[in-house]
Design an enzyme around this catalytic site. Sequence first.
Site, mmCIF file in Angstrom:
data_model
loop_
_atom_site.group_PDB
_atom_site.id
_atom_site.type_symbol
_atom_site.label_atom_id
_atom_site.label_comp_id
_atom_site.label_asym_id
_atom_site.label_seq_id
_atom_site.Cartn_x
_atom_site.Cartn_y
_atom_site.Cartn_z
ATOM 1 N N HIS A 426 0.912 44.255 -12.560
ATOM 2 C CA HIS A 426 0.947 44.020 -11.117
ATOM 3 C C HIS A 426 1.862 42.864 -10.745
ATOM 4 O O HIS A 426 2.149 42.646 -9.551
ATOM 5 C CB HIS A 426 -0.468 43.743 -10.595
ATOM 6 C CG HIS A 426 -0.819 44.539 -9.381
ATOM 7 N ND1 HIS A 426 0.004 44.623 -8.277
ATOM 8 C CD2 HIS A 426 -1.913 45.298 -9.080
ATOM 9 C CE1 HIS A 426 -0.559 45.383 -7.363
ATOM 10 N NE2 HIS A 426 -1.721 45.820 -7.821
ATOM 11 N N ARG A 427 2.365 42.125 -11.725
ATOM 12 C CA ARG A 427 3.300 41.044 -11.414
ATOM 13 C C ARG A 427 4.695 41.577 -11.090
ATOM 14 O O ARG A 427 5.469 40.911 -10.394
ATOM 15 C CB ARG A 427 3.397 40.066 -12.592
ATOM 16 C CG ARG A 427 2.104 39.333 -12.895
ATOM 17 C CD ARG A 427 2.238 38.507 -14.167
ATOM 18 N NE ARG A 427 2.490 39.349 -15.336
ATOM 19 C CZ ARG A 427 2.660 38.887 -16.577
ATOM 20 N NH1 ARG A 427 2.608 37.574 -16.778
ATOM 21 N NH2 ARG A 427 2.869 39.705 -17.588
#
Length: 455
Positions: A426-427
Site C-alpha cells: 500500500h506504500r
Amino acid sequence: MAQVLEFKLPDLGEGLTEAEIVRWLVQVGDVVAIDQPVVEVETAKAMVEVPCPYGGVVTARFGEEGTELPVGSPLLTVAVGAPSSVPAASSLSGATSASSASSVSSDDGESSGNVLVGYGTSAAPARRRRVRPGQAAPVVTATAAAAAPRVAAPERSDGPVPVISPLVRRLARENGLDLRALAGSGPDGLILRSDVEQALRTALTPAPAPAMPPAPTPAPTPAAAPRGTRIPLRGVRGAVADKLSRSRREIPDATCWVDADATALMHARVAMNATGGPKISLIALLARICTAALARFPELNSTVDMDAREVVRLDQVHLGFAAQTERGLVVPVVRDAHDRDAESLSAEFARLTEAARTGTLTPGELTGGTFTLNNYGVFGVDGSTPIINHPEAAMLGVGRIIPKPWVHEGELAVRQVVQLSLTFDHRVCDGGTAGGFLRYVADCVEQPAVLLRTL
C-alpha cells in the site's frame, strides 16, 4: 618457498549467509588447479560447486559433509609456490608440516580472482615472493621442534587455529575443547596432540571440594516442556521463514480479488496449440497478460527504498513465479519478461521449472525479481492472500479454473471460472491503482482479444 593460503566460503548470492557442505570433491593431499571445483554446497536456494581461486596442494579441509558454514569461514587451505617443496612435505616430520601449516594466509599468493561466476574475490592478487636460485626452503627438524620452549597462546585472528593435524582438531572438537584457549608447545605456538590431551586431563581432574554451604531452599519444579519433534529452520525452509517474516514486518500489504470467466482464454490456448509448433502453456499466457498490465500500471513494478524514503519504479519486468519442489518453495525469475512473446515465455518457464525440480537453479536465476505470479490453482484451491516476495511490491495469485454456473450473454451457463487476487504494497499505490490492474487482468482473461491493443 611454498605458502599455505586459506580459501574462505565466498558470498554465493544476495541474501545468503551460510551454506551446507554436501560433498567434498578433493581430499587432503590432492593437487588442485586454479578455478577447479573443490566442494559442492547447498545454499538456501540452490546446489553450487565452489571453485578454488588457488592452485597447489590441499593441506586441510574445514568441515565434514553435512556441516553448515557461515559465509567467510575457512573452507580449506592450499599450499602454493615452489613445486619442489610440495613432495618433500610428505616426508617431513610432524613438526615440519606443522610449521608450514602455521603460515596460513588469506591475503598473499596468486589466485584467479574468480571465486564464482558473477562473484569475484574482494582484493587483487598480491605479488609472490621471489626465491633466489639455489635457496632451499627452511626445514625445521623434529629435534629442533622438540627443543623449542613452550610459548604463550598467541593472539589469533578469526582464521583457523594452527594444529599439528586434522586429527588433533577433531579430538578437541569432539571433547568440546576450545583450541583458542590453549598455548601450543610446538613451533610458533603450534598445538600438538599432547597439548590437547593435557588440557583434557586437566579438565577431568576434580577440583577440591569447597566447604559445604547451607542447604538451599529447593526451587519449584518447572513445568514440563511440551513433547514433540524439533525441526531446525535451515536451508530452503530457513530462508523462506526469514524472507516472509521480513515481508510481514516491513510491508503494509492489502489484497483484492475478482472472479473471471476464463472460457475464452482456454479456447484461445487450444487454438494456438492446434496450429503446430511449440506448445503454449497457460502460465505463459497469464505472464503475458501480467506484463501488459504492468505497462499500464507501472506503480506495481517497483520497490520501496525506506532509507531514501523513495518509491523506485523499475524499467524492466523480471517475473518471478512460485514453484513447489521437494526441497521446498522456490521462486525462479524469468528475465526481461516484458520483451518475450508467449512462445519464449513458455520455453523459459519449462526450463526454469525443470531446473527447480532437479535443484540446479543458480543464484542468479533465483534473485532479482520485480513482480511475482503465483499459480496456486495447481494445489486445487480457489483463492489465497499470499505474502509479497520482499522487496517486490505486488503478487498476482491465480486459483484453479473449474466449471461453475455463470451468467453469460444474459443466460445461465456453465463456464470455466477462475479467481484472481492481487496482494500489493500500500506504500506504492492506493486501492484504485490495484483495482485497475486486477480489472485489466480479468478483462484479458475473459476477452483475450483485449491484448491485441498492446501487441
